[in-house]
Write an enzyme that holds these catalytic residues in place. Sequence first.
Site, short mmCIF file in Angstrom:
data_model
loop_
_atom_site.label_atom_id
_atom_site.label_comp_id
_atom_site.label_asym_id
_atom_site.label_seq_id
_atom_site.Cartn_x
_atom_site.Cartn_y
_atom_site.Cartn_z
N ARG A 94 0.84 -1.22 0.00
CA ARG A 94 0.00 0.00 0.00
C ARG A 94 0.87 1.25 0.00
NH1 ARG A 94 -1.58 1.95 4.44
NH2 ARG A 94 -2.28 0.05 5.47
N TYR B 297 -16.20 15.10 -17.58
CA TYR B 297 -16.60 13.70 -17.50
C TYR B 297 -17.69 13.53 -16.43
CZ TYR B 297 -16.18 8.74 -16.42
OH TYR B 297 -16.45 7.42 -16.19
N ASP C 77 -7.57 17.57 -16.52
CA ASP C 77 -7.82 16.16 -16.79
C ASP C 77 -7.46 15.92 -18.26
OD1 ASP C 77 -8.90 13.70 -17.54
OD2 ASP C 77 -10.58 13.85 -16.16
N LYS D 173 -8.06 4.50 -20.17
CA LYS D 173 -8.29 4.85 -21.58
C LYS D 173 -7.02 4.64 -22.40
CE LYS D 173 -12.18 6.14 -19.68
NZ LYS D 173 -12.44 7.49 -19.21
C1 LIG Z 1 -12.99 7.89 -17.93
C2 LIG Z 1 -12.66 9.25 -17.49
C3 LIG Z 1 -12.43 9.54 -16.14
C4 LIG Z 1 -12.60 8.49 -15.05
O1 LIG Z 1 -11.64 7.52 -15.14
P1 LIG Z 1 -11.92 6.01 -14.62
O2 LIG Z 1 -10.63 5.34 -14.91
O3 LIG Z 1 -13.07 5.51 -15.41
O4 LIG Z 1 -12.23 6.10 -13.17
C5 LIG Z 1 -12.07 10.83 -15.80
N1 LIG Z 1 -11.96 11.80 -16.72
C6 LIG Z 1 -12.18 11.56 -18.04
C7 LIG Z 1 -12.03 12.68 -19.02
C8 LIG Z 1 -12.53 10.28 -18.47
O5 LIG Z 1 -12.77 10.07 -19.76
#
Ligand SMILES: *Cc1c(COP(=O)(O)O)cnc(C)c1O
Length: 391
Positions: free
Chosen positions: A46, A98, A170, A195
Amino acid sequence: MHLDTALVQFESAPGDPHRPSSTPIYQTATFEQASALECGAYDYTRSGNPTRAALEAQLARIEGARRAFAFTSGMAAVAALVRTLPAGARILAGSDLYGGTVRLLERSLPRSGIGVDTADASDLDALRSALRPETRLVLVESPTNPLLEIADLSGVAEIARAHGALLAVDGSLMSPLLQRPLELGAHVVAHSATKHLAGHGDVMAGVLATNDEALAAELAFAQNAEGAGLAPFDCWLVLRGLETLAVRLERAQRNAARLAEMLDGHPAVTRVRYPGLAGHPGALLHARQARGAGSVLAFETGCAERSRRVVESTRLFRIAVSFGGAASRISLPGRMSHASLAPGSERARRLPPDLVRVAAGLEDADDLVEDLARALEAAVRSAPVRRLGAT
Ligand SMILES: *Cc1c(COP(=O)(O)O)cnc(C)c1O
Protein backbone atom coordinates in the site's frame (compact mmCIF):
# COMPACT_ATOMS: atom_id res chain seq x y z
CA MET A 1 14.52 12.18 -26.89
CA HIS A 2 11.12 12.16 -28.57
CA LEU A 3 8.20 10.87 -26.52
CA ASP A 4 7.68 7.94 -28.90
CA THR A 5 11.19 6.78 -28.08
CA ALA A 6 10.85 7.44 -24.36
CA LEU A 7 7.75 5.24 -24.30
CA VAL A 8 9.73 2.15 -25.28
CA GLN A 9 13.20 3.07 -23.98
CA PHE A 10 12.98 3.19 -20.22
CA GLU A 11 14.38 1.58 -17.14
CA SER A 12 11.93 -1.30 -16.79
CA ALA A 13 13.44 -2.94 -13.70
CA PRO A 14 15.79 -0.62 -11.83
CA GLY A 15 18.13 -2.51 -9.51
CA ASP A 16 17.10 -5.98 -10.70
CA PRO A 17 20.28 -8.11 -11.09
CA HIS A 18 18.71 -10.27 -13.85
CA ARG A 19 17.92 -7.30 -16.09
CA PRO A 20 14.50 -8.52 -17.31
CA SER A 21 13.11 -6.74 -20.40
CA SER A 22 9.65 -6.56 -18.87
CA THR A 23 9.08 -5.12 -15.40
CA PRO A 24 8.61 -7.97 -12.88
CA ILE A 25 5.23 -8.05 -11.14
CA TYR A 26 6.08 -7.84 -7.44
CA GLN A 27 2.93 -9.64 -6.39
CA THR A 28 3.52 -9.29 -2.68
CA ALA A 29 1.86 -7.41 0.14
CA THR A 30 4.92 -7.18 2.38
CA PHE A 31 8.71 -6.94 2.13
CA GLU A 32 10.93 -8.39 4.86
CA GLN A 33 13.00 -6.03 6.90
CA ALA A 34 16.68 -6.65 7.69
CA SER A 35 15.89 -6.19 11.36
CA ALA A 36 13.16 -4.77 13.54
CA LEU A 37 14.73 -1.34 13.30
CA GLU A 38 15.89 -1.34 9.67
CA CYS A 39 13.55 -0.82 6.76
CA GLY A 40 14.49 -1.15 3.08
CA ALA A 41 13.02 0.81 0.18
CA TYR A 42 9.73 -1.08 0.54
CA ASP A 43 7.88 -2.54 3.48
CA TYR A 44 4.19 -2.80 2.50
CA THR A 45 2.63 -2.56 -0.98
CA ARG A 46 0.00 0.00 0.00
CA SER A 47 2.90 2.35 0.81
CA GLY A 48 5.11 1.37 -2.13
CA ASN A 49 5.89 -1.45 -4.55
CA PRO A 50 8.68 -1.75 -7.15
CA THR A 51 6.25 -2.44 -10.03
CA ARG A 52 4.27 0.67 -9.13
CA ALA A 53 7.48 2.65 -8.70
CA ALA A 54 8.60 1.66 -12.24
CA LEU A 55 5.23 2.74 -13.66
CA GLU A 56 5.17 6.01 -11.72
CA ALA A 57 8.72 6.87 -12.83
CA GLN A 58 7.78 6.23 -16.46
CA LEU A 59 4.55 8.25 -16.15
CA ALA A 60 6.44 11.20 -14.63
CA ARG A 61 8.99 11.02 -17.41
CA ILE A 62 6.49 11.10 -20.28
CA GLU A 63 4.40 13.79 -18.61
CA GLY A 64 7.44 16.01 -17.98
CA ALA A 65 6.67 15.89 -14.25
CA ARG A 66 8.83 15.50 -11.19
CA ARG A 67 6.42 13.03 -9.59
CA ALA A 68 3.57 10.83 -10.77
CA PHE A 69 1.18 8.63 -8.78
CA ALA A 70 -0.80 5.63 -9.98
CA PHE A 71 -4.28 5.03 -8.57
CA THR A 72 -6.93 2.31 -8.88
CA SER A 73 -8.94 4.39 -11.38
CA GLY A 74 -9.15 7.82 -12.91
CA MET A 75 -11.81 8.72 -10.37
CA ALA A 76 -9.60 7.55 -7.49
CA ALA A 77 -6.89 9.88 -8.81
CA VAL A 78 -9.22 12.87 -9.07
CA ALA A 79 -10.70 12.04 -5.65
CA ALA A 80 -7.21 11.93 -4.06
CA LEU A 81 -6.48 15.33 -5.59
CA VAL A 82 -9.64 17.10 -4.46
CA ARG A 83 -9.35 15.64 -0.97
CA THR A 84 -6.09 17.54 -0.45
CA LEU A 85 -8.31 20.65 -0.14
CA PRO A 86 -9.32 21.83 3.32
CA ALA A 87 -12.98 22.02 4.38
CA GLY A 88 -14.42 25.37 3.34
CA ALA A 89 -12.37 25.48 0.13
CA ARG A 90 -14.10 25.77 -3.24
CA ILE A 91 -13.34 24.23 -6.61
CA LEU A 92 -14.02 26.05 -9.85
CA ALA A 93 -14.88 23.38 -12.41
CA GLY A 94 -15.34 23.61 -16.16
CA SER A 95 -18.97 23.33 -17.23
CA ASP A 96 -18.29 20.31 -19.45
CA LEU A 97 -16.55 17.48 -17.61
CA TYR A 98 -16.60 13.70 -17.50
CA GLY A 99 -19.88 12.60 -15.84
CA GLY A 100 -18.15 10.69 -13.04
CA THR A 101 -16.13 13.79 -12.14
CA VAL A 102 -19.33 15.82 -11.95
CA ARG A 103 -20.86 13.20 -9.66
CA LEU A 104 -17.81 13.33 -7.37
CA LEU A 105 -17.73 17.14 -7.31
CA GLU A 106 -21.41 17.81 -6.91
CA ARG A 107 -22.69 14.87 -4.89
CA SER A 108 -19.76 13.58 -2.88
CA LEU A 109 -17.58 16.60 -2.07
CA PRO A 110 -20.22 18.82 -0.44
CA ARG A 111 -20.32 16.21 2.36
CA SER A 112 -16.70 17.09 3.18
CA GLY A 113 -17.47 20.79 3.22
CA ILE A 114 -15.94 21.52 -0.19
CA GLY A 115 -18.03 23.66 -2.53
CA VAL A 116 -18.06 23.68 -6.31
CA ASP A 117 -18.63 26.54 -8.74
CA THR A 118 -18.99 26.08 -12.47
CA ALA A 119 -17.95 28.14 -15.47
CA ASP A 120 -17.44 27.61 -19.17
CA ALA A 121 -13.68 27.01 -19.32
CA SER A 122 -13.52 28.11 -22.95
CA ASP A 123 -14.56 31.61 -21.83
CA LEU A 124 -11.72 33.13 -19.77
CA ASP A 125 -13.81 36.11 -18.62
CA ALA A 126 -16.55 33.80 -17.36
CA LEU A 127 -13.95 31.72 -15.57
CA ARG A 128 -12.32 34.75 -13.97
CA SER A 129 -15.58 36.14 -12.69
CA ALA A 130 -16.60 32.77 -11.21
CA LEU A 131 -13.57 32.76 -8.87
CA ARG A 132 -14.36 33.28 -5.21
CA PRO A 133 -12.00 34.11 -2.35
CA GLU A 134 -12.22 30.44 -1.23
CA THR A 135 -11.41 29.01 -4.70
CA ARG A 136 -8.32 26.84 -4.25
CA LEU A 137 -8.49 24.58 -7.28
CA VAL A 138 -9.53 25.08 -10.89
CA LEU A 139 -10.36 21.82 -12.68
CA VAL A 140 -10.83 21.66 -16.44
CA GLU A 141 -10.63 19.37 -19.45
CA SER A 142 -9.57 20.43 -22.95
CA PRO A 143 -10.92 19.04 -25.19
CA THR A 144 -13.85 18.36 -22.89
CA ASN A 145 -15.67 15.05 -22.67
CA PRO A 146 -18.12 14.77 -24.42
CA LEU A 147 -18.65 18.18 -26.07
CA LEU A 148 -15.03 18.52 -27.34
CA GLU A 149 -14.80 22.16 -26.30
CA ILE A 150 -11.39 23.79 -26.11
CA ALA A 151 -10.06 25.89 -23.21
CA ASP A 152 -7.01 28.13 -23.50
CA LEU A 153 -4.94 26.21 -20.94
CA SER A 154 -2.18 28.84 -20.61
CA GLY A 155 -4.85 31.49 -20.11
CA VAL A 156 -6.65 29.40 -17.50
CA ALA A 157 -3.31 28.72 -15.75
CA GLU A 158 -2.59 32.47 -15.55
CA ILE A 159 -6.00 33.15 -14.04
CA ALA A 160 -5.62 30.35 -11.48
CA ARG A 161 -2.09 31.42 -10.53
CA ALA A 162 -3.04 35.08 -10.16
CA HIS A 163 -5.72 33.94 -7.72
CA GLY A 164 -3.36 31.68 -5.78
CA ALA A 165 -5.29 28.57 -6.86
CA LEU A 166 -3.97 25.35 -8.38
CA LEU A 167 -4.89 24.39 -11.93
CA ALA A 168 -5.65 20.71 -12.53
CA VAL A 169 -6.17 19.50 -16.09
CA ASP A 170 -7.82 16.16 -16.79
CA GLY A 171 -5.84 15.08 -19.84
CA SER A 172 -7.47 11.68 -20.42
CA LEU A 173 -8.69 12.53 -23.91
CA MET A 174 -5.27 13.64 -25.13
CA SER A 175 -2.68 11.60 -23.19
CA PRO A 176 0.77 13.14 -22.63
CA LEU A 177 1.65 12.25 -26.20
CA LEU A 178 -0.69 14.89 -27.63
CA GLN A 179 -0.78 17.49 -24.87
CA ARG A 180 1.36 18.25 -21.84
CA PRO A 181 -0.61 20.62 -19.60
CA LEU A 182 2.25 21.07 -17.09
CA GLU A 183 4.21 22.84 -19.85
CA LEU A 184 1.22 25.13 -20.38
CA GLY A 185 1.19 26.17 -16.73
CA ALA A 186 -1.02 23.58 -15.01
CA HIS A 187 0.05 22.46 -11.52
CA VAL A 188 -1.22 18.93 -11.85
CA VAL A 189 -2.45 16.61 -14.60
CA ALA A 190 -4.93 13.80 -14.08
CA HIS A 191 -5.52 10.87 -16.43
CA SER A 192 -7.88 7.99 -16.58
CA ALA A 193 -5.18 5.46 -17.54
CA THR A 194 -8.10 3.09 -18.20
CA LYS A 195 -8.29 4.85 -21.58
CA HIS A 196 -5.35 5.57 -23.89
CA LEU A 197 -2.47 4.85 -21.50
CA ALA A 198 -3.37 1.22 -20.76
CA GLY A 199 -5.13 1.07 -24.09
CA HIS A 200 -6.77 -2.34 -24.18
CA GLY A 201 -9.93 -1.84 -22.14
CA ASP A 202 -8.81 -4.49 -19.66
CA VAL A 203 -7.76 -2.51 -16.60
CA MET A 204 -8.93 0.43 -14.51
CA ALA A 205 -6.21 2.88 -13.54
CA GLY A 206 -5.64 6.57 -12.88
CA VAL A 207 -2.71 8.96 -12.76
CA LEU A 208 -1.77 12.25 -11.15
CA ALA A 209 1.44 14.00 -12.22
CA THR A 210 2.90 17.22 -10.85
CA ASN A 211 6.03 19.37 -10.51
CA ASP A 212 4.76 20.93 -7.28
CA GLU A 213 6.75 19.35 -4.42
CA ALA A 214 4.28 20.30 -1.70
CA LEU A 215 1.36 18.84 -3.63
CA ALA A 216 3.40 15.71 -4.44
CA ALA A 217 4.07 15.16 -0.74
CA GLU A 218 0.35 15.43 0.01
CA LEU A 219 -0.53 13.03 -2.78
CA ALA A 220 2.07 10.49 -1.63
CA PHE A 221 0.60 10.74 1.85
CA ALA A 222 -2.96 10.30 0.54
CA GLN A 223 -2.01 7.33 -1.64
CA ASN A 224 -0.66 5.51 1.42
CA ALA A 225 -3.17 6.77 3.98
CA GLU A 226 -6.24 6.05 1.86
CA GLY A 227 -4.96 2.93 0.09
CA ALA A 228 -5.97 3.77 -3.48
CA GLY A 229 -2.54 3.02 -5.01
CA LEU A 230 -2.64 0.80 -8.13
CA ALA A 231 -2.02 -2.94 -7.57
CA PRO A 232 1.19 -4.50 -9.00
CA PHE A 233 -0.44 -6.55 -11.77
CA ASP A 234 -2.52 -3.58 -12.91
CA CYS A 235 0.64 -1.44 -12.91
CA TRP A 236 2.24 -4.00 -15.18
CA LEU A 237 -0.72 -3.88 -17.59
CA VAL A 238 -0.43 -0.09 -17.82
CA LEU A 239 3.35 -0.34 -18.32
CA ARG A 240 2.80 -2.77 -21.17
CA GLY A 241 0.11 -0.58 -22.70
CA LEU A 242 2.33 2.51 -22.58
CA GLU A 243 4.92 0.88 -24.84
CA THR A 244 2.48 0.93 -27.76
CA LEU A 245 0.74 4.23 -26.94
CA ALA A 246 2.32 6.14 -29.83
CA VAL A 247 1.39 3.68 -32.58
CA ARG A 248 -2.09 3.06 -31.16
CA LEU A 249 -2.91 6.72 -30.80
CA GLU A 250 -1.54 7.56 -34.23
CA ARG A 251 -3.84 4.99 -35.86
CA ALA A 252 -6.89 5.83 -33.73
CA GLN A 253 -6.42 9.53 -34.42
CA ARG A 254 -6.14 8.97 -38.16
CA ASN A 255 -9.34 6.91 -38.04
CA ALA A 256 -11.12 9.63 -36.03
CA ALA A 257 -10.10 12.26 -38.58
CA ARG A 258 -11.46 10.15 -41.44
CA LEU A 259 -14.76 9.62 -39.59
CA ALA A 260 -15.03 13.34 -38.79
CA GLU A 261 -14.50 14.22 -42.46
CA MET A 262 -17.22 11.81 -43.58
CA LEU A 263 -19.67 13.07 -40.93
CA ASP A 264 -18.87 16.69 -41.75
CA GLY A 265 -20.22 16.29 -45.27
CA HIS A 266 -23.15 14.04 -44.41
CA PRO A 267 -26.67 15.43 -44.98
CA ALA A 268 -28.10 13.62 -41.91
CA VAL A 269 -25.55 15.18 -39.56
CA THR A 270 -26.29 18.63 -38.18
CA ARG A 271 -23.03 19.19 -36.30
CA VAL A 272 -19.67 17.48 -35.92
CA ARG A 273 -17.50 18.14 -32.89
CA TYR A 274 -13.84 17.32 -33.55
CA PRO A 275 -11.06 19.84 -32.86
CA GLY A 276 -9.21 18.55 -35.92
CA LEU A 277 -11.86 19.98 -38.26
CA ALA A 278 -11.12 23.50 -39.50
CA GLY A 279 -14.72 24.48 -38.73
CA HIS A 280 -14.39 23.68 -35.01
CA PRO A 281 -14.49 26.96 -33.06
CA GLY A 282 -11.47 25.91 -30.98
CA ALA A 283 -9.43 24.35 -33.81
CA LEU A 284 -6.69 27.01 -33.99
CA LEU A 285 -6.33 27.26 -30.22
CA HIS A 286 -6.20 23.49 -29.91
CA ALA A 287 -3.52 23.24 -32.61
CA ARG A 288 -1.39 25.72 -30.63
CA GLN A 289 -1.52 23.69 -27.41
CA ALA A 290 -1.72 20.07 -28.63
CA ARG A 291 -0.03 17.83 -31.17
CA GLY A 292 -3.20 16.27 -32.53
CA ALA A 293 -6.97 16.18 -32.22
CA GLY A 294 -7.17 12.72 -30.66
CA SER A 295 -9.38 9.69 -31.21
CA VAL A 296 -12.71 10.93 -29.85
CA LEU A 297 -15.35 12.92 -31.72
CA ALA A 298 -19.03 13.63 -31.32
CA PHE A 299 -21.86 14.53 -33.65
CA GLU A 300 -25.53 15.48 -33.64
CA THR A 301 -28.33 14.50 -36.01
CA GLY A 302 -31.07 16.89 -34.87
CA CYS A 303 -33.16 14.02 -33.52
CA ALA A 304 -32.53 11.93 -30.38
CA GLU A 305 -34.38 8.93 -31.83
CA ARG A 306 -32.38 9.04 -35.03
CA SER A 307 -29.14 9.23 -33.03
CA ARG A 308 -30.17 6.19 -31.03
CA ARG A 309 -30.81 4.29 -34.27
CA VAL A 310 -27.38 5.27 -35.62
CA VAL A 311 -25.75 3.91 -32.47
CA GLU A 312 -27.75 0.69 -32.70
CA SER A 313 -27.24 0.21 -36.44
CA THR A 314 -23.43 0.12 -36.51
CA ARG A 315 -21.75 -3.26 -36.70
CA LEU A 316 -18.13 -2.41 -35.97
CA PHE A 317 -18.67 0.16 -33.22
CA ARG A 318 -19.46 -1.40 -29.89
CA ILE A 319 -22.13 0.29 -27.82
CA ALA A 320 -19.92 0.95 -24.84
CA VAL A 321 -18.64 3.85 -22.78
CA SER A 322 -14.93 4.67 -22.62
CA PHE A 323 -12.35 5.28 -25.34
CA GLY A 324 -8.72 4.52 -26.04
CA GLY A 325 -9.27 0.78 -26.53
CA ALA A 326 -8.43 -1.33 -29.58
CA ALA A 327 -12.03 -1.65 -30.81
CA SER A 328 -14.09 1.38 -31.84
CA ARG A 329 -16.96 2.42 -29.61
CA ILE A 330 -20.08 4.47 -29.98
CA SER A 331 -22.33 5.89 -27.29
CA LEU A 332 -25.11 8.28 -26.38
CA PRO A 333 -23.47 10.30 -23.58
CA GLY A 334 -26.81 11.63 -22.34
CA ARG A 335 -28.01 8.07 -21.73
CA MET A 336 -24.69 6.41 -20.86
CA SER A 337 -21.46 8.02 -19.55
CA HIS A 338 -23.21 11.24 -18.52
CA ALA A 339 -26.57 9.82 -17.43
CA SER A 340 -25.72 10.72 -13.82
CA LEU A 341 -26.01 14.47 -14.53
CA ALA A 342 -28.84 15.90 -12.45
CA PRO A 343 -31.94 16.26 -14.67
CA GLY A 344 -32.69 19.90 -15.37
CA SER A 345 -29.23 21.03 -14.22
CA GLU A 346 -27.20 23.49 -16.27
CA ARG A 347 -24.78 20.70 -17.24
CA ALA A 348 -27.62 18.43 -18.36
CA ARG A 349 -29.16 21.29 -20.36
CA ARG A 350 -25.87 21.84 -22.21
CA LEU A 351 -25.75 18.20 -23.28
CA PRO A 352 -27.63 17.74 -26.58
CA PRO A 353 -29.97 14.70 -26.30
CA ASP A 354 -29.02 13.70 -29.86
CA LEU A 355 -25.27 13.78 -29.14
CA VAL A 356 -23.43 10.66 -30.34
CA ARG A 357 -19.87 10.11 -29.15
CA VAL A 358 -17.51 8.06 -31.26
CA ALA A 359 -14.25 6.64 -29.94
CA ALA A 360 -12.15 5.49 -32.88
CA GLY A 361 -10.18 2.29 -32.44
CA LEU A 362 -7.51 0.57 -34.44
CA GLU A 363 -9.53 -0.95 -37.29
CA ASP A 364 -9.07 -0.12 -40.97
CA ALA A 365 -10.35 3.41 -41.64
CA ASP A 366 -12.34 2.43 -44.74
CA ASP A 367 -14.23 -0.24 -42.80
CA LEU A 368 -15.13 2.24 -40.05
CA VAL A 369 -16.22 4.99 -42.45
CA GLU A 370 -18.33 2.57 -44.47
CA ASP A 371 -19.97 1.10 -41.37
CA LEU A 372 -20.88 4.46 -39.81
CA ALA A 373 -22.15 5.84 -43.13
CA ARG A 374 -24.32 2.76 -43.57
CA ALA A 375 -25.68 3.14 -40.00
CA LEU A 376 -26.58 6.77 -40.77
CA GLU A 377 -28.48 5.72 -43.92
CA ALA A 378 -30.30 3.01 -41.95
CA ALA A 379 -31.26 5.52 -39.23
CA VAL A 380 -32.50 8.04 -41.78
CA ARG A 381 -34.73 5.39 -43.36
CA SER A 382 -36.16 4.19 -40.04
CA ALA A 383 -36.42 7.50 -38.16
CA PRO A 384 -37.52 10.45 -40.28
CA VAL A 385 -36.23 13.52 -38.53
CA ARG A 386 -38.36 14.85 -35.68
CA ARG A 387 -38.05 18.15 -33.93
CA LEU A 388 -35.84 17.87 -30.84
CA GLY A 389 -37.87 17.58 -27.67
CA ALA A 390 -40.98 16.34 -29.49
CA THR A 391 -42.16 12.93 -28.34
C1 LIG B 1 -12.99 7.89 -17.93
C2 LIG B 1 -12.66 9.25 -17.49
C3 LIG B 1 -12.43 9.54 -16.14
C4 LIG B 1 -12.60 8.49 -15.05
O1 LIG B 1 -11.64 7.52 -15.14
P1 LIG B 1 -11.92 6.01 -14.62
O2 LIG B 1 -10.63 5.34 -14.91
O3 LIG B 1 -13.07 5.51 -15.41
O4 LIG B 1 -12.23 6.10 -13.17
C5 LIG B 1 -12.07 10.83 -15.80
N1 LIG B 1 -11.96 11.80 -16.72
C6 LIG B 1 -12.18 11.56 -18.04
C7 LIG B 1 -12.03 12.68 -19.02
C8 LIG B 1 -12.53 10.28 -18.47
O5 LIG B 1 -12.77 10.07 -19.76
